[in-house]
Motif scaffolding. Structure first.
Motif, PDB file in Angstrom:
ATOM      1  N   LEU A 162      -6.960   2.688  -5.432  1.00  0.00           N
ATOM      2  CA  LEU A 162      -7.628   1.447  -5.112  1.00  0.00           C
ATOM      3  C   LEU A 162      -7.482   0.314  -6.126  1.00  0.00           C
ATOM      4  O   LEU A 162      -7.876   0.670  -7.441  1.00  0.00           O
TER       5      LEU A 162
ATOM      6  N   VAL B 233       0.941  -1.201   0.090  1.00  0.00           N
ATOM      7  CA  VAL B 233       0.027   0.094   0.154  1.00  0.00           C
ATOM      8  C   VAL B 233       0.697   1.152   0.045  1.00  0.00           C
ATOM      9  O   VAL B 233       0.304   2.479  -0.120  1.00  0.00           O
TER      10      VAL B 233
ATOM     11  N   ASP C 145      -7.449  -4.996  -3.037  1.00  0.00           N
ATOM     12  CA  ASP C 145      -7.476  -4.154  -1.808  1.00  0.00           C
ATOM     13  C   ASP C 145      -8.731  -4.566  -0.976  1.00  0.00           C
ATOM     14  O   ASP C 145      -8.814  -4.056   0.314  1.00  0.00           O
TER      15      ASP C 145
ATOM     16  N   MET D 102      -7.179   6.017   1.174  1.00  0.00           N
ATOM     17  CA  MET D 102      -6.716   5.221   0.246  1.00  0.00           C
ATOM     18  C   MET D 102      -6.988   5.679  -1.074  1.00  0.00           C
ATOM     19  O   MET D 102      -8.250   5.856  -1.479  1.00  0.00           O
TER      20      MET D 102
END
Length: 121
Positions: free
Chosen positions: A83, A61, A87, A80
């Protein structure tokens, strides 16, 4: 006893963004995010120290997710971006009584109920 309440999960298309929040009942020290995908073990995502000036990320990440905390609000965040379908998981907020960042699960004494993040391709 520390209570952690997560929010912000949902369904998003690949390339999109979500922000997770986790509100703690009291101030905690190191906090982290973990996730568990279907059929897989729970894994470390990111952690932040008690003052918010030190962070650590899983390689998967790094560069896409950002962990932060608002000490005044006892709230932890996970921004986030970019994506990917991989994920997709239940994301858990966790709190540790340690001052230093830890990426293993055992030192985290308190856990939230989890919030689902689904990324469609």
């Amino acid at each position: 006893q520390v209570q952690l309440v997560e929010s912000g999960g949902g369904l998003v298309q690949a390339g999109g963004s979500l922000r997770l929040s986790c509100t703690a009942s009291i101030h905690t020290y190191t906090m982290g995010w973990f996730r568990q995908a279907p059929g897989k073990e729970r894994e470390f995502v990111a952690a932040i120290n008690w003052s918010g000036d030190s962070t650590y990320y899983a390689d998967s990440v790094k560069g896409r997710f950002t962990i932060s905390r608002d000490i005044a609000k006892n709230t932890l965040y996970l921004q986030m971006n970019s994506l990917k379908p991989e994920d997709t998981a239940i994301y858990y907020c966790a709190a540790s009584s340690r001052f230093t960042i830890t990426t293993t699960q055992a030192p985290y004494n308190y856990w939230g109920q989890g919030t689902q993040v689904t990324v469609s391709s």
